[in-house]
Scaffold this active site. Structure first.
Site, PDB file in Angstrom:
ATOM      1  N   GLU A 262      -5.080  -1.996  14.048  1.00 11.45           N
ATOM      2  CA  GLU A 262      -5.654  -1.078  13.054  1.00 11.45           C
ATOM      3  C   GLU A 262      -6.984  -0.564  13.551  1.00 11.45           C
ATOM      4  O   GLU A 262      -7.814  -1.340  14.034  1.00 11.45           O
ATOM      5  CB  GLU A 262      -5.941  -1.754  11.696  1.00 11.45           C
ATOM      6  CG  GLU A 262      -4.759  -2.007  10.840  1.00 11.45           C
ATOM      7  CD  GLU A 262      -5.133  -2.593   9.465  1.00 11.45           C
ATOM      8  OE1 GLU A 262      -6.269  -2.375   8.992  1.00 11.45           O
ATOM      9  OE2 GLU A 262      -4.275  -3.274   8.895  1.00 11.45           O
TER      10      GLU A 262
ATOM     11  N   HIS B 132       1.160  -9.121   4.601  1.00 11.09           N
ATOM     12  CA  HIS B 132       0.000  -8.241   4.447  1.00 11.09           C
ATOM     13  C   HIS B 132      -0.420  -8.309   2.978  1.00 11.09           C
ATOM     14  O   HIS B 132      -0.398  -7.321   2.262  1.00 11.09           O
ATOM     15  CB  HIS B 132       0.347  -6.819   4.898  1.00 11.09           C
ATOM     16  CG  HIS B 132      -0.846  -5.954   5.213  1.00 11.09           C
ATOM     17  ND1 HIS B 132      -1.006  -5.323   6.428  1.00 11.09           N
ATOM     18  CD2 HIS B 132      -1.939  -5.606   4.479  1.00 11.09           C
ATOM     19  CE1 HIS B 132      -2.141  -4.619   6.421  1.00 11.09           C
ATOM     20  NE2 HIS B 132      -2.715  -4.779   5.238  1.00 11.09           N
TER      21      HIS B 132
ATOM     22  N   TYR C 101     -12.900  -1.927  12.483  1.00 13.57           N
ATOM     23  CA  TYR C 101     -13.438  -0.695  11.891  1.00 13.57           C
ATOM     24  C   TYR C 101     -14.866  -0.443  12.357  1.00 13.57           C
ATOM     25  O   TYR C 101     -15.117   0.499  13.097  1.00 13.57           O
ATOM     26  CB  TYR C 101     -13.308  -0.746  10.368  1.00 13.57           C
ATOM     27  CG  TYR C 101     -11.849  -0.647   9.959  1.00 13.57           C
ATOM     28  CD1 TYR C 101     -11.240   0.587   9.779  1.00 13.57           C
ATOM     29  CD2 TYR C 101     -11.049  -1.790   9.841  1.00 13.57           C
ATOM     30  CE1 TYR C 101      -9.884   0.692   9.464  1.00 13.57           C
ATOM     31  CE2 TYR C 101      -9.694  -1.691   9.540  1.00 13.57           C
ATOM     32  CZ  TYR C 101      -9.123  -0.442   9.351  1.00 13.57           C
ATOM     33  OH  TYR C 101      -7.794  -0.337   9.064  1.00 13.57           O
TER      34      TYR C 101
ATOM     35  N   GLN D   4       0.804  -1.223   0.000  1.00 11.77           N
ATOM     36  CA  GLN D   4       0.000   0.000   0.000  1.00 11.77           C
ATOM     37  C   GLN D   4       0.839   1.275   0.000  1.00 11.77           C
ATOM     38  O   GLN D   4       0.320   2.338  -0.340  1.00 11.77           O
ATOM     39  CB  GLN D   4      -0.955  -0.006   1.197  1.00 11.77           C
ATOM     40  CG  GLN D   4      -1.986  -1.124   1.082  1.00 11.77           C
ATOM     41  CD  GLN D   4      -2.957  -1.160   2.249  1.00 11.77           C
ATOM     42  OE1 GLN D   4      -2.695  -1.813   3.246  1.00 11.77           O
ATOM     43  NE2 GLN D   4      -4.075  -0.457   2.139  1.00 11.77           N
TER      44      GLN D   4
ATOM     45  N   ASN E 258      -1.488 -10.514   8.553  1.00  7.87           N
ATOM     46  CA  ASN E 258      -2.495  -9.477   8.755  1.00  7.87           C
ATOM     47  C   ASN E 258      -3.840  -9.921   8.194  1.00  7.87           C
ATOM     48  O   ASN E 258      -3.950 -10.223   6.997  1.00  7.87           O
ATOM     49  CB  ASN E 258      -2.085  -8.192   8.035  1.00  7.87           C
ATOM     50  CG  ASN E 258      -3.147  -7.109   8.174  1.00  7.87           C
ATOM     51  OD1 ASN E 258      -3.297  -6.531   9.247  1.00  7.87           O
ATOM     52  ND2 ASN E 258      -3.901  -6.850   7.118  1.00  7.87           N
ATOM     53  N   GLU E 259      -4.842  -9.964   9.041  1.00 10.57           N
ATOM     54  CA  GLU E 259      -6.229 -10.207   8.615  1.00 10.57           C
ATOM     55  C   GLU E 259      -6.366 -11.448   7.748  1.00 10.57           C
ATOM     56  O   GLU E 259      -6.765 -11.383   6.574  1.00 10.57           O
ATOM     57  CB  GLU E 259      -6.805  -8.983   7.890  1.00 10.57           C
ATOM     58  CG  GLU E 259      -6.933  -7.773   8.795  1.00 10.57           C
ATOM     59  CD  GLU E 259      -7.773  -6.651   8.187  1.00 10.57           C
ATOM     60  OE1 GLU E 259      -8.120  -6.737   7.003  1.00 10.57           O
ATOM     61  OE2 GLU E 259      -8.066  -5.690   8.906  1.00 10.57           O
TER      62      GLU E 259
ATOM     63  N   GLU F 182      -5.542   1.908  -1.395  1.00 10.71           N
ATOM     64  CA  GLU F 182      -6.581   1.249  -0.601  1.00 10.71           C
ATOM     65  C   GLU F 182      -7.209   0.105  -1.418  1.00 10.71           C
ATOM     66  O   GLU F 182      -8.405   0.077  -1.679  1.00 10.71           O
ATOM     67  CB  GLU F 182      -7.596   2.294  -0.131  1.00 10.71           C
ATOM     68  CG  GLU F 182      -8.794   1.793   0.640  1.00 10.71           C
ATOM     69  CD  GLU F 182      -8.519   0.945   1.877  1.00 10.71           C
ATOM     70  OE1 GLU F 182      -7.408   0.989   2.434  1.00 10.71           O
ATOM     71  OE2 GLU F 182      -9.437   0.217   2.263  1.00 10.71           O
ATOM     72  N   TRP F 183      -6.364  -0.841  -1.852  1.00 12.24           N
ATOM     73  CA  TRP F 183      -6.820  -2.071  -2.516  1.00 12.24           C
ATOM     74  C   TRP F 183      -7.795  -1.753  -3.642  1.00 12.24           C
ATOM     75  O   TRP F 183      -7.490  -0.887  -4.466  1.00 12.24           O
ATOM     76  CB  TRP F 183      -7.370  -3.049  -1.472  1.00 12.24           C
ATOM     77  CG  TRP F 183      -6.398  -3.261  -0.322  1.00 12.24           C
ATOM     78  CD1 TRP F 183      -6.593  -2.905   0.989  1.00 12.24           C
ATOM     79  CD2 TRP F 183      -5.069  -3.837  -0.373  1.00 12.24           C
ATOM     80  NE1 TRP F 183      -5.505  -3.250   1.740  1.00 12.24           N
ATOM     81  CE2 TRP F 183      -4.561  -3.819   0.940  1.00 12.24           C
ATOM     82  CE3 TRP F 183      -4.277  -4.388  -1.391  1.00 12.24           C
ATOM     83  CZ2 TRP F 183      -3.291  -4.315   1.257  1.00 12.24           C
ATOM     84  CZ3 TRP F 183      -3.025  -4.887  -1.079  1.00 12.24           C
ATOM     85  CH2 TRP F 183      -2.536  -4.840   0.223  1.00 12.24           C
TER      86      TRP F 183
ATOM     87  N   TRP G 185      -4.767   3.161  11.741  1.00 15.66           N
ATOM     88  CA  TRP G 185      -4.655   2.938  10.297  1.00 15.66           C
ATOM     89  C   TRP G 185      -5.177   4.185   9.622  1.00 15.66           C
ATOM     90  O   TRP G 185      -6.353   4.458   9.740  1.00 15.66           O
ATOM     91  CB  TRP G 185      -5.456   1.702   9.845  1.00 15.66           C
ATOM     92  CG  TRP G 185      -5.235   1.505   8.379  1.00 15.66           C
ATOM     93  CD1 TRP G 185      -5.951   2.043   7.349  1.00 15.66           C
ATOM     94  CD2 TRP G 185      -4.156   0.769   7.780  1.00 15.66           C
ATOM     95  NE1 TRP G 185      -5.388   1.698   6.149  1.00 15.66           N
ATOM     96  CE2 TRP G 185      -4.306   0.923   6.390  1.00 15.66           C
ATOM     97  CE3 TRP G 185      -3.085   0.012   8.293  1.00 15.66           C
ATOM     98  CZ2 TRP G 185      -3.410   0.323   5.490  1.00 15.66           C
ATOM     99  CZ3 TRP G 185      -2.205  -0.574   7.395  1.00 15.66           C
ATOM    100  CH2 TRP G 185      -2.387  -0.417   6.012  1.00 15.66           C
TER     101      TRP G 185
HETATM  102  C1  PNW Z   1      -7.891  -3.613   6.328  1.00 15.91           C
HETATM  103  N1  PNW Z   1     -14.156  -4.773   5.179  1.00 15.91           N
HETATM  104  O1  PNW Z   1      -8.643  -4.228   5.330  1.00 15.91           O
HETATM  105  C2  PNW Z   1      -6.445  -3.829   5.912  1.00 15.91           C
HETATM  106  O2  PNW Z   1      -5.649  -4.510   6.841  1.00 15.91           O
HETATM  107  C3  PNW Z   1      -5.768  -2.603   5.409  1.00 15.91           C
HETATM  108  O3  PNW Z   1      -4.756  -2.996   4.516  1.00 15.91           O
HETATM  109  C4  PNW Z   1      -6.769  -1.665   4.788  1.00 15.91           C
HETATM  110  O4  PNW Z   1      -6.179  -0.593   4.136  1.00 15.91           O
HETATM  111  C5  PNW Z   1      -7.695  -1.218   5.896  1.00 15.91           C
HETATM  112  O5  PNW Z   1      -8.324  -2.323   6.527  1.00 15.91           O
HETATM  113  C6  PNW Z   1      -8.785  -0.257   5.445  1.00 15.91           C
HETATM  114  O6  PNW Z   1      -9.624  -0.885   4.517  1.00 15.91           O
HETATM  115  C7  PNW Z   1     -10.020  -4.330   5.341  1.00 15.91           C
HETATM  116  O7  PNW Z   1     -14.716  -4.859   4.064  1.00 15.91           O
HETATM  117  C8  PNW Z   1     -10.660  -4.309   4.117  1.00 15.91           C
HETATM  118  O8  PNW Z   1     -14.812  -4.842   6.233  1.00 15.91           O
HETATM  119  C9  PNW Z   1     -12.026  -4.466   4.066  1.00 15.91           C
HETATM  120  C10 PNW Z   1     -12.746  -4.631   5.226  1.00 15.91           C
HETATM  121  C11 PNW Z   1     -12.088  -4.658   6.455  1.00 15.91           C
HETATM  122  C12 PNW Z   1     -10.725  -4.507   6.502  1.00 15.91           C
END
Ligand code: PNW
Length: 445
Positions: free
Chosen positions: A351, A124, A294, A23, A168-169, A405-406, A398
């Site tokens: 995060e 990651h 989040y 990223q 990560n995740e 952002e993907w 984060w």
């Molecule tokens: C995380 N959702 O990803 C990642 O660890 C980070 O790389 C990313 O930038 C960050 O959150 C913000 O998006 C997620 O759909 C992506 O709930 C999608 C989700 C949750 C986390």
């Protein structure tokens, strides 16, 4: 934020920021780095908003000294970053790339010289494409590939880096990559997804063993996305969809890793991939639980999907971030208490943050009051959880910088520092000043 009449933050509470290699680094084909699955994904028509790629990203590969100076100004005690596997092992295995290893040496030395503790995450999401060509995480061999990569990094950085995370995740990259085509490698197949879940769990266990053996004094964790999964509607099929997504999103990795068994629906489905002794290989003692959080997910059934669930709508009156993610700080507090009760490990929030469409105002400053509101609500909820007995030891925002952002490309900005991608100029947003103040007050300064 604690005031005169609320209890203070613990003195040794770790305040940090997080980033990830793909990223922010850029320099995608420099100094011997080979493509990852995300480089390939970015070249698929329509996969990423605006056709964006991580080719340059924040150019952190060259600008890391400036980025570390920004962290120093914030006053953070810790920096969580990830290592790009295809930068250090371009073919995924075999001979390492000396220039790639040199970069992480320079980075770690500069972070330490700034008085900041480096927290390294091995994975990651940027798997070397060379390993994807051999089947990626659907291959049982992938656990061994990961263990070999962990040996390389532990031997190289373990004298200076003591804080390590394996992945990560886990749930996000396996689900999005292998079941719902939202991420690399962009598959939608139940068998592939189940195989990936199990092999990533095996890789985690092998990685923990490597780090424990090779890094003296290592503090080892795993970073899990966890958030409440709620049915969009109060209907039996919505409740069943939520129960299934809850297993995939919140339980498929922490439970085998920490309790030694899969949750019930996944346990039945994963049977064909399970061999004798696997659960003992996966369930290795670790030192901390990394939580990325989040907001809650609302879910509804999707009979045509790889699994019978998909993302639904939050209630119309739900508070949302600028990019539409629902905001429920109470659910964060409850999650921290539940984690403490269930897994009995120190928790680091690795995060938490809010996306937005921030831009400079007429005077060039970036007033991201929406992010300050989010961060103060969530750190407030964290403080409440602490007071109620949650074992939380640190918090990482984060992210340090706006970044790739993907699937959303550069359109969603998560940074507390603004990046003008045309010039690579960095400008701390109002939230960066807010965070620096929080850290200073929390330390009693
Ligand atoms: C995380 N959702 O990803 C990642 O660890 C980070 O790389 C990313 O930038 C960050 O959150 C913000 O998006 C997620 O759909 C992506 O709930 C999608 C989700 C949750 C986390």
């Amino acid at each position: 934020m604690p005031t005169a009449d609320t209890p203070a933050w613990p003195r040794d509470f770790v305040w940090g920021v997080s980033t990830s290699s793909y990223q922010i680094e850029g320099a995608a084909s420099e100094d011997g780095r080979a493509p990852s699955i995300w480089d390939i994904r970015c070249r698929q028509q329509g996969a990423i908003a605006n056709g964006d790629t991580g080719d340059v990203a924040c150019d952190h590969y060259h600008r890391y000294p400036e980025d570390i100076a920004l962290m120093r100004e914030l006053g953070v005690a810790a920096y969580r970053f990830s290592i790009a596997w295809p930068r250090v092992l371009p073919r995924g295995r075999g001979s390492p790339n000396p220039k790639g290893l040199d970069f992480y040496d320079r980075l770690v030395d500069a972070v330490l010289a700034a008085g900041i503790e480096p927290w390294a995450c091995l994975y990651h999401w940027d798997l070397p494409q060379a390993l994807q060509d051999r089947g990626g995480w659907t291959r049982r061999d992938s656990a061994g590939w990961f263990a070999d990569y962990a040996v390389l990094m532990a031997q190289r950085l373990g004298d200076r880096v003591k804080r390590w995370a394996t992945f990560n995740e886990f749930a996000v990259f396996t689900l999005f990559g292998y079941a719902i085509e939202w991420g690399a490698p962009g598959r939608a197949d139940r068998a592939d997804h189940l195989a990936a879940i199990h092999h990533v769990n095996l890789a985690h266990g092998a990685g923990v063993d490597v780090l424990r053996d090779l890094v003296p004094g290592a503090s080892i964790g795993a970073i899990h996305n966890r958030q409440a999964v709620w049915p969009e509607q109060d209907l039996p099929e919505h409740h069943e969809a939520a129960a299934l997504l809850d297993e995939h999103w919140n339980r498929a990795f922490p439970e085998p890793q920490l309790l030694g068994h899969y949750p019930p629906r996944i346990a039945a489905a994963i049977e064909p991939y399970l061999r004798a002794g696997d659960l003992a290989r996966i369930c290795r003692p670790i030192d901390w639980f990394g939580l990325n959080h989040y907001g809650p997910i609302f879910v509804k059934p999707d009979p045509q999907g790889t699994w019978n669930f998909t993302w639904g709508e939050a209630p119309a009156d739900a508070p949302r971030s600028e990019i539409g993610w629902p905001i429920y700080p109470e659910a964060f507090r409850d999650e921290l208490l539940e984690l403490t009760r269930r897994f009995r490990l120190p928790i680091y929030v690795t995060e938490n943050g809010a996306g937005g469409q921030d831009g400079p105002g007429p005077d060039g400053s970036i007033d991201d009051h929406h992010r300050i509101a989010y961060l103060s609500a969530y750190t407030g909820a964290l403080h409440e959880a602490l007071a109620a007995g949650a074992d939380v030891r640190g918090y990482f925002v984060w992210s340090l910088l706006d970044n790739f952002e993907w699937g959303a490309g550069y359109a969603n900005r998560f940074g507390i520092v603004y990046v003008d991608f045309a010039t690579q100029q960095r400008t701390p947003k109002a939230s960066a000043r807010w965070y620096a103040d929080l850290i200073r007050h929390a330390r009693g300064g």
